[in-house]
Design a protein around this motif. Structure first.
Motif, PDB file in Angstrom:
ATOM      1  N   SER A  83       0.819  -1.202   0.000  1.00  0.00           N
ATOM      2  CA  SER A  83       0.000   0.000   0.000  1.00  0.00           C
ATOM      3  C   SER A  83       0.852   1.250   0.000  1.00  0.00           C
ATOM      4  CB  SER A  83      -0.906   0.017   1.235  1.00  0.00           C
ATOM      5  OG  SER A  83      -1.830  -1.027   1.166  1.00  0.00           O
ATOM      6  N   VAL A 127      -5.066   8.013   3.809  1.00  0.00           N
ATOM      7  CA  VAL A 127      -5.782   7.000   3.034  1.00  0.00           C
ATOM      8  C   VAL A 127      -4.765   6.064   2.387  1.00  0.00           C
ATOM      9  CG1 VAL A 127      -7.295   6.614   1.047  1.00  0.00           C
ATOM     10  CG2 VAL A 127      -7.745   8.506   2.615  1.00  0.00           C
ATOM     11  N   THR A 149      -8.438   2.312   1.628  1.00  0.00           N
ATOM     12  CA  THR A 149      -8.717   1.966   3.015  1.00  0.00           C
ATOM     13  C   THR A 149      -8.586   3.234   3.841  1.00  0.00           C
ATOM     14  OG1 THR A 149      -7.718  -0.203   2.661  1.00  0.00           O
ATOM     15  CG2 THR A 149      -8.018   0.476   4.934  1.00  0.00           C
ATOM     16  N   GLY A 168      -7.770   1.724   9.167  1.00  0.00           N
ATOM     17  CA  GLY A 168      -8.448   0.522   8.681  1.00  0.00           C
ATOM     18  C   GLY A 168      -9.888   0.809   8.321  1.00  0.00           C
ATOM     19  N   GLY A 169     -10.611  -0.228   8.069  1.00  0.00           N
ATOM     20  CA  GLY A 169     -12.012  -0.080   7.683  1.00  0.00           C
ATOM     21  C   GLY A 169     -12.270  -0.762   6.368  1.00  0.00           C
ATOM     22  N   ALA A 170     -13.488  -0.598   5.873  1.00  0.00           N
ATOM     23  CA  ALA A 170     -13.898  -1.267   4.642  1.00  0.00           C
ATOM     24  C   ALA A 170     -13.232  -0.634   3.426  1.00  0.00           C
ATOM     25  CB  ALA A 170     -15.413  -1.187   4.496  1.00  0.00           C
ATOM     26  N   LEU A 171     -12.899  -1.483   2.446  1.00  0.00           N
ATOM     27  CA  LEU A 171     -12.374  -0.971   1.189  1.00  0.00           C
ATOM     28  C   LEU A 171     -13.436  -0.107   0.531  1.00  0.00           C
ATOM     29  CD1 LEU A 171     -10.633  -4.105  -0.363  1.00  0.00           C
ATOM     30  CD2 LEU A 171      -9.545  -2.126   0.658  1.00  0.00           C
ATOM     31  N   GLU A 211     -18.280   7.984   4.479  1.00  0.00           N
ATOM     32  CA  GLU A 211     -16.881   7.535   4.438  1.00  0.00           C
ATOM     33  C   GLU A 211     -16.398   7.443   2.994  1.00  0.00           C
ATOM     34  OE1 GLU A 211     -13.218   6.781   5.582  1.00  0.00           O
ATOM     35  OE2 GLU A 211     -14.788   7.095   7.056  1.00  0.00           O
ATOM     36  N   THR A 212     -17.230   6.943   2.107  1.00  0.00           N
ATOM     37  CA  THR A 212     -16.867   6.860   0.692  1.00  0.00           C
ATOM     38  C   THR A 212     -16.608   8.247   0.129  1.00  0.00           C
ATOM     39  OG1 THR A 212     -18.137   4.829   0.409  1.00  0.00           O
ATOM     40  CG2 THR A 212     -17.632   6.073  -1.589  1.00  0.00           C
ATOM     41  N   LEU A 262     -13.196   9.385   1.380  1.00  0.00           N
ATOM     42  CA  LEU A 262     -12.123   8.698   0.652  1.00  0.00           C
ATOM     43  C   LEU A 262     -11.978   9.279  -0.755  1.00  0.00           C
ATOM     44  CD1 LEU A 262     -12.740   4.977   1.649  1.00  0.00           C
ATOM     45  CD2 LEU A 262     -10.843   6.422   2.372  1.00  0.00           C
TER      46      LEU A 262
END
Length: 171
Positions: free
Chosen positions: A15, A22, A91, A95-98, A105-106, A109
Motif C-alpha cells: 500500500s 488514506v 482503506t 483501517g475499515g472497509a475498502l 466515508e466513501t 475517501l
C-alpha cells in the motif's frame, strides 16, 4: 466510445499512503471494454510521491471492430478513471472497509484521492526539463522561441519550462 471499466488486476499488493492517511494500492491496471465493436482501453496507474498517476495507456481496436477515432480518446477522463479505480481499493486511516463503509466515508475517501490526484507539483519530469535545457542551449539566438516551437508549447509554457530548467540547474 462507450466504455465499461473494470479493474483487471492489482499489480502490487503493498500500500501507499495518500493525503489524509488514506491507503491505496501502489499499482493498478484498469481495463475498459468497448461496446458494439468499439476499441478497448488499458491504463496502468502507479502512486508516485503520494499521487496516483497514469504511467501507461493503450487503446486497441478489436479485430472485428472499428478503428480508433479521436472522439474515442476525448471520452477517456484519466483523472476520473484513476479516482474511481483507487477508490475501489482505498482503506480509510486506521483501517475499515475498502472503498468506504458508508456513503459519508466513501465521500471522504473520494475527496482524499481527488486531492492527491490534483495536488500541486504535477510539473514536468526531469527528462522534459533536460530536453528544454538542451534545446535552449542549442539555439542561442532565440532559445525560448525554439523551446516553444520544438516542444510544441505555448509561449507561456515555454517561458515557464525554461525557468523551471534554470531552477533545476540545467541552464
Amino acid at each position: 466510445m462507450t466504455l465499461r471499466g473494470k479493474i483487471e488486476n492489482h499489480w502490487d499488493f503493498s500500500s501507499e499512503e495518500l493525503v489524509d492517511g488514506v491507503l491505496v494500492p501502489k499499482r493498478l491496471r484498469v481495463t475498459m471494454t468497448g461496446e458494439l465493436g468499439e476499441p478497448n482501453a488499458a491504463l496502468h496507474f502507479e502512486v508516485r510521491n503520494g499521487r496516483p498517476e497514469c504511467v501507461d495507456f493503450t487503446v486497441t481496436a478489436k479485430p472485428d471492430g472499428r478503428a480508433i477515432r479521436t472522439s474515442d480518446l476525448k471520452t477517456l477522463f484519466i483523472d476520473g478513471i484513476a479516482e474511481t479505480a483507487f477508490l475501489d481499493f482505498a482503506t480509510p486511516p486506521g483501517g475499515g472497509a475498502l472503498g468506504g463503509a458508508d456513503e459519508a466515508e466513501t465521500r471522504r475517501l473520494r475527496k482524499s484521492i481527488e486531492r492527491a490526484i490534483h495536488a500541486p507539483g504535477r510539473g514536468p519530469s526531469r527528462a522534459e526539463l533536460e530536453e528544454v535545457a538542451r534545446i535552449y542551449s542549442e539555439h542561442p539566438n532565440a532559445p525560448t522561441s525554439a523551446v516553444e516551437k520544438l516542444m510544441r508549447y505555448s509561449r507561456r509554457t515555454a517561458s515557464r519550462r525554461v525557468q523551471q530548467a534554470r531552477e533545476a540547474g540545467l541552464i
